[in-house]
Write a protein that holds these residues in place. Structure first.
Motif, PDB file in Angstrom:
ATOM      1  N   PHE A 107       0.827  -1.195   0.000  1.00 37.39           N
ATOM      2  CA  PHE A 107       0.000   0.000   0.000  1.00 37.39           C
ATOM      3  C   PHE A 107       0.871   1.258   0.000  1.00 37.39           C
ATOM      4  O   PHE A 107       0.635   2.214  -0.751  1.00 37.39           O
ATOM      5  CB  PHE A 107      -0.917  -0.051   1.224  1.00 37.39           C
ATOM      6  N   PHE A 154     -14.118   4.333  12.111  1.00 37.66           N
ATOM      7  CA  PHE A 154     -14.593   3.198  11.318  1.00 37.66           C
ATOM      8  C   PHE A 154     -15.092   2.022  12.143  1.00 37.66           C
ATOM      9  O   PHE A 154     -15.916   1.249  11.688  1.00 37.66           O
ATOM     10  CB  PHE A 154     -13.491   2.732  10.363  1.00 37.66           C
ATOM     11  N   TRP A 160     -17.848  -0.769  10.965  1.00 39.30           N
ATOM     12  CA  TRP A 160     -17.455  -1.588   9.820  1.00 39.30           C
ATOM     13  C   TRP A 160     -16.400  -2.626  10.171  1.00 39.30           C
ATOM     14  O   TRP A 160     -16.281  -3.643   9.515  1.00 39.30           O
ATOM     15  CB  TRP A 160     -16.901  -0.692   8.700  1.00 39.30           C
ATOM     16  N   PHE A 161     -15.607  -2.316  11.179  1.00 41.53           N
ATOM     17  CA  PHE A 161     -14.506  -3.226  11.524  1.00 41.53           C
ATOM     18  C   PHE A 161     -14.536  -3.532  13.015  1.00 41.53           C
ATOM     19  O   PHE A 161     -15.199  -2.838  13.784  1.00 41.53           O
ATOM     20  CB  PHE A 161     -13.146  -2.582  11.204  1.00 41.53           C
ATOM     21  N   ASN A 162     -13.771  -4.555  13.406  1.00 40.98           N
ATOM     22  CA  ASN A 162     -13.518  -4.764  14.822  1.00 40.98           C
ATOM     23  C   ASN A 162     -12.555  -3.685  15.296  1.00 40.98           C
ATOM     24  O   ASN A 162     -11.733  -3.192  14.526  1.00 40.98           O
ATOM     25  CB  ASN A 162     -12.863  -6.125  15.052  1.00 40.98           C
ATOM     26  N   SER A 164     -10.164  -4.126  17.290  1.00 40.38           N
ATOM     27  CA  SER A 164      -8.831  -4.708  17.240  1.00 40.38           C
ATOM     28  C   SER A 164      -8.967  -6.207  17.091  1.00 40.38           C
ATOM     29  O   SER A 164     -10.049  -6.750  17.170  1.00 40.38           O
ATOM     30  CB  SER A 164      -8.039  -4.363  18.495  1.00 40.38           C
ATOM     31  N   TRP A 166      -7.025  -9.938  15.126  1.00 39.90           N
ATOM     32  CA  TRP A 166      -6.359 -10.410  13.923  1.00 39.90           C
ATOM     33  C   TRP A 166      -7.002 -11.738  13.546  1.00 39.90           C
ATOM     34  O   TRP A 166      -6.370 -12.769  13.534  1.00 39.90           O
ATOM     35  CB  TRP A 166      -4.860 -10.565  14.200  1.00 39.90           C
ATOM     36  N   LEU A 170     -10.967  -8.755   7.211  1.00 39.91           N
ATOM     37  CA  LEU A 170     -11.330  -7.368   7.495  1.00 39.91           C
ATOM     38  C   LEU A 170     -10.448  -6.750   8.568  1.00 39.91           C
ATOM     39  O   LEU A 170     -10.226  -5.546   8.591  1.00 39.91           O
ATOM     40  CB  LEU A 170     -12.787  -7.300   7.946  1.00 39.91           C
ATOM     41  N   VAL A 173      -7.418  -4.574   7.421  1.00 42.95           N
ATOM     42  CA  VAL A 173      -7.537  -3.313   6.693  1.00 42.95           C
ATOM     43  C   VAL A 173      -6.962  -2.122   7.459  1.00 42.95           C
ATOM     44  O   VAL A 173      -6.045  -1.447   6.995  1.00 42.95           O
ATOM     45  CB  VAL A 173      -9.009  -3.050   6.318  1.00 42.95           C
ATOM     46  N   PHE A 177      -3.425  -0.159   6.712  1.00 45.94           N
ATOM     47  CA  PHE A 177      -3.592   1.210   6.223  1.00 45.94           C
ATOM     48  C   PHE A 177      -2.766   2.182   7.066  1.00 45.94           C
ATOM     49  O   PHE A 177      -2.020   3.006   6.537  1.00 45.94           O
ATOM     50  CB  PHE A 177      -5.086   1.569   6.278  1.00 45.94           C
ATOM     51  N   PHE A 252      -3.750  -2.451  17.760  1.00 48.80           N
ATOM     52  CA  PHE A 252      -4.720  -3.330  17.106  1.00 48.80           C
ATOM     53  C   PHE A 252      -4.683  -4.749  17.644  1.00 48.80           C
ATOM     54  O   PHE A 252      -5.328  -5.638  17.096  1.00 48.80           O
ATOM     55  CB  PHE A 252      -4.504  -3.329  15.588  1.00 48.80           C
TER      56      PHE A 252
ATOM     57  N   GLN B 236      -3.433 -13.588  21.424  1.00 51.01           N
ATOM     58  CA  GLN B 236      -4.739 -13.166  20.923  1.00 51.01           C
ATOM     59  C   GLN B 236      -5.812 -13.546  21.919  1.00 51.01           C
ATOM     60  O   GLN B 236      -6.324 -12.713  22.633  1.00 51.01           O
ATOM     61  CB  GLN B 236      -5.045 -13.803  19.572  1.00 51.01           C
ATOM     62  N   GLN B 276     -16.946  -5.995  21.247  1.00 45.39           N
ATOM     63  CA  GLN B 276     -16.100  -7.187  21.186  1.00 45.39           C
ATOM     64  C   GLN B 276     -15.902  -7.801  22.572  1.00 45.39           C
ATOM     65  O   GLN B 276     -15.607  -8.977  22.687  1.00 45.39           O
ATOM     66  CB  GLN B 276     -14.726  -6.822  20.609  1.00 45.39           C
TER      67      GLN B 276
END
Lengths: 306, 544
Positions: A107, A154, A160-162, A164, A166, A170, A173, A177, A252, B236, B276
């Motif tokens: 990117f 966001f 649109w996303f969590n 944090s 992995w 999604l 992203v 970025f 994240f 995680q 979450q």
């Protein structure tokens, strides 16, 4: 060429050995050890712990033992995580950091080279200013500001996303970025500078004179020379990106090697500190070598010398 | 031509910039907690990645939270006040002299692989715990109490049969203590040091007295608690699911718990807001007021059994004079510290002991005015702060500790006209300075592992590994020994009152406030009670 590579490899090995030795002894002389805790363990328990981990042997002996197992490719057990070896931790975490880094770098290259080229070709027009502004923002706003801001927008507001994690595609992203933006900025500055220099040279004029389209002039002729500064920047940058970003991984919640790198030092996890340092040093040396070779290929003025 | 290409390029770049916005899909993690069928899956922030899941090879708080799900002790904790209730043992008897404990294990007790859980498993577990080669950090929680255990640990006794553990029959275990220890059941219920481990399973993967055999990995770990290991993604999350072989499985309400290894409290707080997480581990202090205003139903501020204090090195002048220590202690305005600086609902501490620990209320209290403090300082030879030497206050690098230290530095300057300089060290360097008493004044904290006033008093006994003040007081030590042998709780607490008096008089440590735990909890979570240790036995919890 072969002589150059061999001599560079030998130099790298020597440097790596020095790095390992310095790290081994430096981390040992830092106050506090892997078993230093707020609730102190009793002296007899500490003695047994040290015996369990071989820390009761003289330091030179431990050093030789470490080099011995290192020669066999064994980075030893982790002090903090008795259930796992350093080899396993690195093997687990590097692919995650590499994936994040690869996406971010891709990117960053597209954005940075694109912006830089536009800025150089359209120097001192609104396009140049826009590109430069974006570049300056990328350089001056740190990732620990951009990251949470994007999460706020966001993930929390738009949903649109969590925030944090992995887990799915999604989740890649936002961190890619943010990390990419941080690298895109210097890449765009370097591209612009490199391109400006090249665009004034004779071979570009020749290409234009031969009737090549402007697009072809820029992409075929100018970029190869214009990207030289970017390539030398990319060597250490790729090493840094592959070994993970502590900040991005923390914001994240990404299980990459960057967090281990930093936390192992805080934990005095001697073997994990050494493992991550060796990884980083090895990568930097390898990538710098690769960069030198690529530069020689890109720029006939550069000659490889031992 | 070129212009068109460039415009195209810019457009492309613009598209890239907004690429993140292209796909919109609800994160899957949030749907789990939705209404309707109400999946009984609890998502919790759990601090850092656990060292291991072997209850005998770990030390930290995140590890403890996982142990509470996976393993159970002979006794376990009541969900409301954490008093010991039957766990793997359905009952126990304590001899009249308080030295012999007989545990009656459940006849149907099983490990999560369905194999029987026997008294011999417990005995072998305790043997592993005090095997010196195994080097468990918490071995002292056994060898301080059990007959012969210290000798065994020090290799002065080779025969484990002479240690005070005895298998009476398959379901009965007897433990003989050196001295009565009235709080031992509290330790057994709350601390994983006394948790039996599946020795037969461990032996499959290597010698049981080695730490690094990997028996705790996914697919190998066998546990005894309400849940069993289902997934372990390092750094995680760890997923545990209902253990069908648990003796009380019918009353376990949650199907799964997902423990997220989130170190950064700001990240955790954002995860809570996107749904979450149902519960965070902590809360950034900057967010407390925001939650008070906007999300009061999700903000939890609960008393937490710990004390924040400044530790004096009583060997270093001027702190070798108890009048100076007392003057410093009196010249702190604790109310404004908790209200204006720490701001997490903490309570000012005027004694080291935590008020109301198992019914113990310390009577001793730091009392005195600023004038008293000035007078004490003058008596010590520093009238109006004149001639007071340079004193450094050590704290571990952290914004919140610095803020408190600055406030107190100001108070001492204003009230006593003395100058204290602040300096910070990285955590382990700071701990090293503490344990080697290489400081003059040091900020510190102490958090209880089990609910008993003993916790806050034992560390000041001379020679205790956590004293770290060089302070020694024979009267205090004698009272401590008497308390160990006390015949009743009342007698014991009466001795503790005297110990607290001595601490307030001598001030080897300057208490500042008692902790609270501050975190976010979704109102959908039920069966959850505030407790002093921030332990919340999971089998009682459900999602509404």
């Amino acid at each position: 060429m072969l002589r150059f590579i061999t001599s560079r490899l030998l130099q790298s090995l020597l440097a790596l050995f020095l790095v390992i030795t310095a790290t081994f002894f430096m981390i040992r002389f830092v106050p506090g050890g892997p078993f230093t805790a707020e609730k102190a363990v009793t002296p007899e328990i500490l003695r047994n712990l040290e015996a369990h981990y071989g820390l009761d042997k003289p330091l030179w002996r431990q050093y030789l033992d470490y080099l011995g197992s290192l020669a066999r490719g064994d980075l030893g057990p982790s002090f903090k995580y008795p259930n796992r070896t350093v080899n396993e931790i690195i093997a687990d975490k590097v692919p995650v950091s590499a994936e994040l880094g690869g996406l971010a770098l891709g990117f960053a290259l597209v954005l940075g080279v694109g912006l830089g080229t536009v800025a150089a070709v359209r120097r001192n027009t609104w396009m140049d200013y826009t590109a430069s502004t974006i570049g300056m923002f990328g350089i001056s706003i740190p990732t620990f500001v951009v990251g949470p801001l994007l999460v706020l927008g966001f993930a929390i507001h738009l949903g649109w996303f969590n925030a944090s994690g992995w887990y799915g595609p999604l989740d890649r992203v936002l961190p890619a970025f943010v990390l990419g933006l941080a690298y895109a900025a210097p890449i765009s500055r370097l591209t612009r500078g490199g391109m400006l220099e090249v665009l004034h040279q004779d071979f570009i004029r020749t290409a234009r004179a031969k009737g090549a389209s402007e697009f072809r002039v820029v992409t075929r002729h100018a970029l190869r020379g214009g990207l030289l500064p970017v390539v030398s920047f990319l060597g250490p940058a790729v090493a840094g990106i592959l070994t993970g970003s502590f900040v991005i991984e923390t914001i994240f919640q990404i299980p990459g090697i960057g967090r281990e790198f930093v936390n192992s030092a805080f934990n005095r996890d001697y073997t994990l500190v050494l493992g991550t340092v060796i990884l980083y040093a090895g990568l930097i040396m390898t990538l710098n070598l690769v960069v030198d070779i690529i530069q020689a290929w890109m720029n006939p003025k550069v000659r490889l010398e031992g | 031509m070129l212009r068109r290409h460039l415009t195209l390029l810019l457009l492309l770049l613009g598209a890239l910039f907004t690429a993140g916005c292209g796909k919109s899909k609800k994160p899957t993690a949030t749907t789990g907690a939705a209404t309707g069928g109400v999946p009984q899956i609890w998502h919790v922030g759990n601090g850092s990645e656990p060292q291991d899941l072997d209850p005998q090879a770990i030390t930290g708080v995140p590890e403890h939270k996982l142990m509470m799900a996976l393993f159970e002790g002979l006794a376990t904790e009541d969900p409301q006040d954490l008093h010991p209730v039957p766990g793997l043992a359905e009952s126990w008897d304590i001899s009249t002299d308080g030295k012999v404990y007989t545990f009656h294990l459940r006849r149907n007790g099983q490990w999560s692989d369905g194999s029987p859980l026997t008294a011999d498993d417990c005995l072998q577990s305790y043997k592993r715990m005090i095997t010196p080669e195994f080097a468990s950090e918490y071995a002292y929680l056994i060898y301080d109490y059990v007959v012969g255990a210290k000798e065994y640990y020090d290799r002065k006794l080779a025969d484990f049969a002479q240690v005070g553990f005895k298998v009476i029959d398959e379901h009965t275990l007897q433990v003989t203590l050196k001295n009565p220890a009235p709080y031992l059941m509290g330790i057994i219920a709350s601390h994983y040091a006394w948790t039996p481990v599946p020795v037969k399973v461990i032996a499959k993967y290597g010698p049981i007295d080695r730490k690094r055999t990997g028996w705790t990995r996914l697919g190998r770990l066998v546990s005894s608690g309400p849940f069993q290991l289902k997934e372990w993604a390092p750094n995680q999350k760890i997923v545990v699911s209902r253990n069908p072989h648990y003796w009380d499985a019918a009353n376990v309400k949650l199907d799964e718990i997902h423990f997220y290894a989130v170190e950064d409290n700001a990240t955790e707080e954002r995860m809570f807001r996107t749904g979450q997480l149902h519960k965070t581990n902590t809360m950034p202090s900057a967010k407390i007021d925001v939650y008070r205003r906007d999300l009061p139903e999700s903000l939890r501020i609960e008393p937490y059994l710990g004390v924040y204090f400044y530790r004096c090195n009583v060997n270093r002048p001027p702190l070798n004079d108890k009048r100076v220590r007392k003057a410093l202690a009196l010249a702190i305005d604790r109310e404004s510290i908790v209200q204006k600086v720490s701001r997490g609902g903490q309570t000012p501490a005027y004694a080291v002991s935590y008020p109301g620990t198992s019914g113990y209320m310390p009577r001793a209290k730091l009392t005195g005015t600023i004038e008293d403090a000035k007078r004490l300082l003058a008596e010590a030879g520093f009238p109006g702060g004149k001639g007071f030497p340079k004193v450094e206050l050590l704290y571990n690098t952290s914004e919140s500790h610095r803020a408190i230290a600055e406030a107190i530095q100001q108070m001492w300057k204003r009230n006593l006209n003395i100058d204290i300089t602040l300096f910070n060290q990285e955590w382990k360097v700071y701990l090293d300075s503490q344990h080697t008493t290489n400081f003059t004044l040091q900020r510190s904290g102490w958090v209880a592992d089990y609910v008993d006033p003993h916790v806050f008093l034992e560390i000041w006994v001379s020679g205790n590994g956590n004293n770290d003040t060089n302070w020694k007081n024979p009267a205090y030590d004698a009272l401590f020994q008497q308390a160990l042998a006390a015949k009743s709780v009342e007698a014991r607490y009466a001795l503790y009152q005297q110990m607290d008096e001595i601490l307030v008089d001598e001030c080897p440590v300057i208490p500042i406030y008692h902790y609270t735990s501050v975190y976010a909890l979704s109102p959908k979570v039920k069966g959850y009670y505030p407790t002093l240790l921030d332990n919340h036995p999971y089998k009682y919890i459900w999602i509404e």
